[in-house]
Design a protein around this motif. Structure first.
Motif, PDB file in Angstrom:
ATOM      1  N   LEU A  35       4.645  36.067 -20.835  1.00  0.00           N
ATOM      2  CA  LEU A  35       4.283  36.000 -22.239  1.00  0.00           C
ATOM      3  C   LEU A  35       3.505  37.267 -22.550  1.00  0.00           C
ATOM      4  O   LEU A  35       2.666  37.690 -21.758  1.00  0.00           O
ATOM      5  CB  LEU A  35       3.373  34.793 -22.481  1.00  0.00           C
ATOM      6  N   TRP A  36       3.837  37.885 -23.676  1.00  0.00           N
ATOM      7  CA  TRP A  36       3.081  39.071 -24.122  1.00  0.00           C
ATOM      8  C   TRP A  36       2.076  38.619 -25.163  1.00  0.00           C
ATOM      9  O   TRP A  36       2.423  37.854 -26.067  1.00  0.00           O
ATOM     10  CB  TRP A  36       4.030  40.113 -24.725  1.00  0.00           C
ATOM     11  N   TYR A  37       0.855  39.104 -25.037  1.00  0.00           N
ATOM     12  CA  TYR A  37      -0.207  38.751 -25.981  1.00  0.00           C
ATOM     13  C   TYR A  37      -0.697  40.026 -26.663  1.00  0.00           C
ATOM     14  O   TYR A  37      -0.854  41.049 -25.997  1.00  0.00           O
ATOM     15  CB  TYR A  37      -1.428  38.196 -25.244  1.00  0.00           C
ATOM     16  N   LYS A  38      -1.009  39.912 -27.944  1.00  0.00           N
ATOM     17  CA  LYS A  38      -1.583  41.097 -28.629  1.00  0.00           C
ATOM     18  C   LYS A  38      -2.781  40.698 -29.479  1.00  0.00           C
ATOM     19  O   LYS A  38      -2.763  39.674 -30.164  1.00  0.00           O
ATOM     20  CB  LYS A  38      -0.527  41.721 -29.525  1.00  0.00           C
ATOM     21  N   ARG A  39      -3.781  41.559 -29.402  1.00  0.00           N
ATOM     22  CA  ARG A  39      -4.986  41.328 -30.217  1.00  0.00           C
ATOM     23  C   ARG A  39      -5.490  42.688 -30.705  1.00  0.00           C
ATOM     24  O   ARG A  39      -5.605  43.638 -29.921  1.00  0.00           O
ATOM     25  CB  ARG A  39      -6.026  40.655 -29.336  1.00  0.00           C
ATOM     26  N   GLN A  40      -5.751  42.816 -31.994  1.00  0.00           N
ATOM     27  CA  GLN A  40      -6.290  44.081 -32.529  1.00  0.00           C
ATOM     28  C   GLN A  40      -7.797  43.956 -32.660  1.00  0.00           C
ATOM     29  O   GLN A  40      -8.314  42.865 -32.888  1.00  0.00           O
ATOM     30  CB  GLN A  40      -5.668  44.370 -33.882  1.00  0.00           C
ATOM     31  N   PHE A  41      -8.485  45.073 -32.508  1.00  0.00           N
ATOM     32  CA  PHE A  41      -9.923  45.058 -32.786  1.00  0.00           C
ATOM     33  C   PHE A  41     -10.347  46.411 -33.333  1.00  0.00           C
ATOM     34  O   PHE A  41      -9.754  47.444 -33.020  1.00  0.00           O
ATOM     35  CB  PHE A  41     -10.732  44.677 -31.529  1.00  0.00           C
ATOM     36  N   GLU A  42     -11.354  46.369 -34.173  1.00  0.00           N
ATOM     37  CA  GLU A  42     -11.919  47.581 -34.786  1.00  0.00           C
ATOM     38  C   GLU A  42     -12.997  48.120 -33.872  1.00  0.00           C
ATOM     39  O   GLU A  42     -13.766  47.341 -33.296  1.00  0.00           O
ATOM     40  CB  GLU A  42     -12.597  47.224 -36.118  1.00  0.00           C
ATOM     41  N   TYR A  43     -13.089  49.455 -33.784  1.00  0.00           N
ATOM     42  CA  TYR A  43     -14.157  49.999 -32.936  1.00  0.00           C
ATOM     43  C   TYR A  43     -14.592  51.348 -33.456  1.00  0.00           C
ATOM     44  O   TYR A  43     -13.794  52.118 -33.999  1.00  0.00           O
ATOM     45  CB  TYR A  43     -13.669  50.133 -31.483  1.00  0.00           C
ATOM     46  N   THR A  44     -15.878  51.617 -33.287  1.00  0.00           N
ATOM     47  CA  THR A  44     -16.410  52.940 -33.608  1.00  0.00           C
ATOM     48  C   THR A  44     -17.039  53.498 -32.346  1.00  0.00           C
ATOM     49  O   THR A  44     -18.105  53.038 -31.928  1.00  0.00           O
ATOM     50  CB  THR A  44     -17.481  52.851 -34.727  1.00  0.00           C
ATOM     51  N   PRO A  45     -16.375  54.453 -31.687  1.00  0.00           N
ATOM     52  CA  PRO A  45     -16.927  54.982 -30.442  1.00  0.00           C
ATOM     53  C   PRO A  45     -18.300  55.615 -30.658  1.00  0.00           C
ATOM     54  O   PRO A  45     -18.595  56.155 -31.728  1.00  0.00           O
ATOM     55  CB  PRO A  45     -15.903  56.034 -30.009  1.00  0.00           C
ATOM     56  N   SER A  46     -19.139  55.506 -29.617  1.00  0.00           N
ATOM     57  CA  SER A  46     -20.483  56.084 -29.660  1.00  0.00           C
ATOM     58  C   SER A  46     -20.766  56.640 -28.269  1.00  0.00           C
ATOM     59  O   SER A  46     -19.835  56.917 -27.510  1.00  0.00           O
ATOM     60  CB  SER A  46     -21.487  54.989 -30.015  1.00  0.00           C
ATOM     61  N   ASP A  47     -22.048  56.779 -27.913  1.00  0.00           N
ATOM     62  CA  ASP A  47     -22.347  57.254 -26.557  1.00  0.00           C
ATOM     63  C   ASP A  47     -22.312  56.117 -25.534  1.00  0.00           C
ATOM     64  O   ASP A  47     -22.638  56.291 -24.377  1.00  0.00           O
ATOM     65  CB  ASP A  47     -23.716  57.951 -26.536  1.00  0.00           C
ATOM     66  N   LYS A  48     -21.934  54.939 -25.953  1.00  0.00           N
ATOM     67  CA  LYS A  48     -21.872  53.788 -25.045  1.00  0.00           C
ATOM     68  C   LYS A  48     -20.548  53.765 -24.277  1.00  0.00           C
ATOM     69  O   LYS A  48     -19.569  54.352 -24.707  1.00  0.00           O
ATOM     70  CB  LYS A  48     -21.968  52.490 -25.848  1.00  0.00           C
ATOM     71  N   ARG A  49     -20.563  53.043 -23.170  1.00  0.00           N
ATOM     72  CA  ARG A  49     -19.300  52.784 -22.455  1.00  0.00           C
ATOM     73  C   ARG A  49     -18.776  51.419 -22.887  1.00  0.00           C
ATOM     74  O   ARG A  49     -19.548  50.526 -23.225  1.00  0.00           O
ATOM     75  CB  ARG A  49     -19.540  52.818 -20.935  1.00  0.00           C
ATOM     76  N   LEU A  50     -17.467  51.283 -22.845  1.00  0.00           N
ATOM     77  CA  LEU A  50     -16.862  50.028 -23.304  1.00  0.00           C
ATOM     78  C   LEU A  50     -15.926  49.477 -22.229  1.00  0.00           C
ATOM     79  O   LEU A  50     -15.133  50.223 -21.648  1.00  0.00           O
ATOM     80  CB  LEU A  50     -16.078  50.266 -24.601  1.00  0.00           C
ATOM     81  N   PHE A  51     -16.048  48.168 -21.980  1.00  0.00           N
ATOM     82  CA  PHE A  51     -15.207  47.489 -20.992  1.00  0.00           C
ATOM     83  C   PHE A  51     -14.582  46.262 -21.650  1.00  0.00           C
ATOM     84  O   PHE A  51     -15.169  45.673 -22.550  1.00  0.00           O
ATOM     85  CB  PHE A  51     -16.053  46.997 -19.813  1.00  0.00           C
ATOM     86  N   VAL A  52     -13.410  45.893 -21.159  1.00  0.00           N
ATOM     87  CA  VAL A  52     -12.872  44.590 -21.548  1.00  0.00           C
ATOM     88  C   VAL A  52     -12.973  43.693 -20.321  1.00  0.00           C
ATOM     89  O   VAL A  52     -12.673  44.109 -19.203  1.00  0.00           O
ATOM     90  CB  VAL A  52     -11.430  44.675 -22.117  1.00  0.00           C
ATOM     91  N   HIS A  53     -13.480  42.472 -20.551  1.00  0.00           N
ATOM     92  CA  HIS A  53     -13.692  41.508 -19.462  1.00  0.00           C
ATOM     93  C   HIS A  53     -12.770  40.319 -19.691  1.00  0.00           C
ATOM     94  O   HIS A  53     -12.810  39.684 -20.754  1.00  0.00           O
ATOM     95  CB  HIS A  53     -15.159  41.050 -19.472  1.00  0.00           C
ATOM     96  N   PHE A  54     -11.938  40.028 -18.709  1.00  0.00           N
ATOM     97  CA  PHE A  54     -11.076  38.844 -18.760  1.00  0.00           C
ATOM     98  C   PHE A  54     -11.621  37.815 -17.776  1.00  0.00           C
ATOM     99  O   PHE A  54     -11.719  38.096 -16.581  1.00  0.00           O
ATOM    100  CB  PHE A  54      -9.640  39.205 -18.362  1.00  0.00           C
ATOM    101  N   GLY A  55     -11.948  36.634 -18.268  1.00  0.00           N
ATOM    102  CA  GLY A  55     -12.464  35.565 -17.382  1.00  0.00           C
ATOM    103  C   GLY A  55     -11.424  35.155 -16.362  1.00  0.00           C
ATOM    104  O   GLY A  55     -11.747  34.929 -15.199  1.00  0.00           O
ATOM    105  N   ALA A  56     -10.165  35.078 -16.778  1.00  0.00           N
ATOM    106  CA  ALA A  56      -9.041  34.834 -15.863  1.00  0.00           C
ATOM    107  C   ALA A  56      -7.735  34.842 -16.645  1.00  0.00           C
ATOM    108  O   ALA A  56      -7.677  34.425 -17.806  1.00  0.00           O
ATOM    109  CB  ALA A  56      -9.169  33.500 -15.141  1.00  0.00           C
TER     110      ALA A  56
END
Ligand code: GCB
Length: 578
Positions: free
Chosen positions: A76-97
């Protein structure tokens, strides 16, 4: 792995657009669903897209959300859009499972993949995320594979998809990547552990504070960003009777985080299990991660409340989260409720130990399980396997796994559950030599169901070469709630009366086992298993629950509840006997 509590997170839970891809065609370069292409001109033909298609809830297995996916095992293919404004922070995506294999794409680019349906993973997005709208695409595939863990055959439902929470996590450029803060093995007065930084600025001062315990100390990280922690501490100990959690705060010059942590020790000494130095008896219950009323995977805090609430109602002090690491909500709630936890990897029955890749996969799963829950006081046992069968390959693999667990975490017990034993007349002999590698002897036995009862359960002798605590990690039989078939006291009636009889006889046997240090009925609730096909009594369900698929109590529930009340009183009396 970054711990989510104490962090700034943005949940990506909610409705995701999906495409069902039974032939796994979308990953081919011609279709390339992950590119999420949009027509660029009026003559640009784009055949595939997510727009206007079905949407499914995340977290949640896909099988329970669309009738046509009820027994689906595929992509199954899943898609999700999200808005973001990059800054000096690092960004990770976390999948519980994600069960079982996952490939992750951001804005059309492949970022990484993960195998294993019950452990979390994170992928850094910092250099890939763009200003404005981003498109995150996941290919989730739950096909069984021979060299998978579990392998081709297992007695539970193979729920697929993004089954646990998805979060975006922001951190500073150099951040506290991970830490372990626990009591030192066998020492009630020393906190031992480590803190690990990640980033460019690795040499820093780390401050560890536990205000309620008057602790406020600093440590230096080395050139690899690691600080070893060791300090004396006077703490109220965590136990089922007093599940005390402290607010633990960790700060570096560039980052800070906090979470609630309890402190306890767990050891074995001869045939005793010692919690905080005191002998305990495990009044357990096995649990699958399933909500039967919904015919779906458990995924929320409310689900955990229901399952562990039932365990408390049974007067359990111990849950075996079988046969894979459950949702993080479960272990965090167990910390709060004072339930001891057995956590297990799905190295289950006929795993293909001879496969060259299986070793690597087992190791990774063990690392991920321990990494996630190493600060949970509730977790006292890491289990490396369930019912694997002696062979040279298996014996070697199991020995290695127990070593790996010990090298990763010396503060907990290491176990396997095994059904390798022999019995004649009133004597049962534990014959699985692999127990030499473990702290406990944990036996699954189904007397009265798969195996006939020995002559007299009440005088049964259990013989073992191991001077280790013995627990019965599974026992039971099946019954359909309210079955009225005759004769009631025969296995083939599937009656509640026969199910109750099994538990009565088991309790009789337990009473004749002075060396016994815990019992764990199989299982809390009836659970789905498509290979359980009896057309009247099973209909796709394993009916060994003390509760029915509607959560109603069977007669056997009361046998175990009464036994636990009695055992608790006996053990309390024993504690107070000089
Ligand atoms: C076992 C397995 C468990 C099964 C159970 C049963 O020994 O460990 O996964 O579901 O028996 O019901 O047969």
């Amino acid at each position: 792995m970054i711990n989510l509590p104490g962090r700034t997170t943005t949940s990506l839970n909610g409705l995701w657009e999906v495409i069902i891809d039974p032939f796994d065609a979308g990953k081919g370069s011609w279709i390339a669903l992950y590119q999420d292409r949009k027509p660029e001109s009026d003559s640009d033909f784009v055949e595939y897209g997510f727009d206007g298609g079905p949407r499914l809830h995340v977290p949640g297995d896909f099988n329970s959300q669309m009738p046509e996916l009820a027994y689906y095992e595929g992509t199954l293919w899943y898609k999700r859009q999200f808005e973001y404004t990059p800054s000096d922070k690092r960004l990770f995506v976390h999948f519980g499972a994600i069960n079982y294999r996952a490939s992750i794409y951001l804005n059309g680019e492949f970022l990484g993949e993960h195998e294993g349906g019950f452990t979390p993973f994170q992928i850094e997005l910092t250099d890939r995320v763009i200003k404005g709208e981003n498109s995150l695409i996941v290919r989730a595939n739950n096909e069984r594979i021979r060299d998978g863990i579990p392998g081709l055959g297992f007695d539970w439902f193979n729920y697929g998809g993004i089954t646990r929470d998805v979060d975006l996590v922001e951190t500073p450029a150099t951040y506290i990547k991970d830490y372990k803060i626990q009591l030192k093995r066998g020492d009630l007065g020393t906190i031992a552990g480590w803190v690990q930084l990640d980033g460019a600025n690795l040499r820093q001062t780390i401050r560890l504070s536990i205000p309620e315990a008057g602790i406020d100390k600093t440590f230096r990280t080395d050139s690899k960003g690691r600080a070893e922690i060791n300090l004396p501490a006077e703490l109220a100990l965590w136990s089922p009777e007093n599940p005390k959690l402290y607010d633990v705060q960790i700060a570096s010059a560039t980052d800070s985080t906090r979470e609630k942590i309890g402190f306890r020790t767990i050891e074995v000494e001869g045939k005793e299990i010692l919690l905080n130095g005191q002998p305990i008896f495990l009044r357990g219950i096995n649990i699958h991660e399933e909500i039967p009323q919904r015919k779906g995977r458990a995924f929320s805090e409310a689900d955990a409340q229901m399952l562990l609430g039932w365990a408390k109602e049974l007067n359990s002090n111990f849950v075996r989260l079988s046969h894979y690491p459950h949702n993080e909500h479960m272990v965090r709630l167990a910390d709060e409720l004072g339930l001891l936890v057995w956590s297990e990897v799905p190295v289950y029955q006929h795993i293909d130990f001879a496969s060259p890749v299986i070793q690597r996969k087992m190791d990774l799963m063990i690392r991920e399980m321990i990494s996630r829950d190493k600060n949970r006081s509730s977790v006292i046992i890491w289990s490396a396997a369930n019912e694997t069968y002696p062979s040279p390959e298996r014996n070697a693999a199991i020995a290695r796994l127990s070593q790996l667990v010990r090298s990763l975490d010396s503060t907990r017990l290491v176990a396997q559950a095994s059904n390798t034993f022999e019995y004649h007349d009133d004597r049962t002999e534990i014959t699985d030599a692999a127990f030499e590698h473990f702290d406990l002897v944990a036996i699954n036995q189904y007397f009265g169901w798969y195996r006939p009862w020995p002559e007299q359960p009440g005088v049964m002798k259990w013989v073992s070469d191991f001077d280790k605590p013995l627990i019965i990690s599974e026992f039971g039989g099946e019954a359909l709630l309210g079955s009225t078939a005759e004769p009631k006291h025969a296995a083939h009636s599937w009656s509640e009366e026969y199910h109750e009889d099994i538990h009565i006889q088991q309790v009789k046997m337990f009473d004749s086992m002075p060396e016994l240090r815990g019992v764990v009925p199989w299982i809390l609730v009836d659970f789905r298993s498509p290979t359980r096909m009896h057309p009247v009594h099973q209909q796709g369900w394993n009916r060994k629950g003390l509760l029915s698929d509607r959560g109603l109590k069977k007669k056997a529930w009361y046998i175990m509840r009464d036994y636990y009340d009695r055992v608790q009183k006996d053990w309390e009396a024993r504690e107070h006997t000089p």
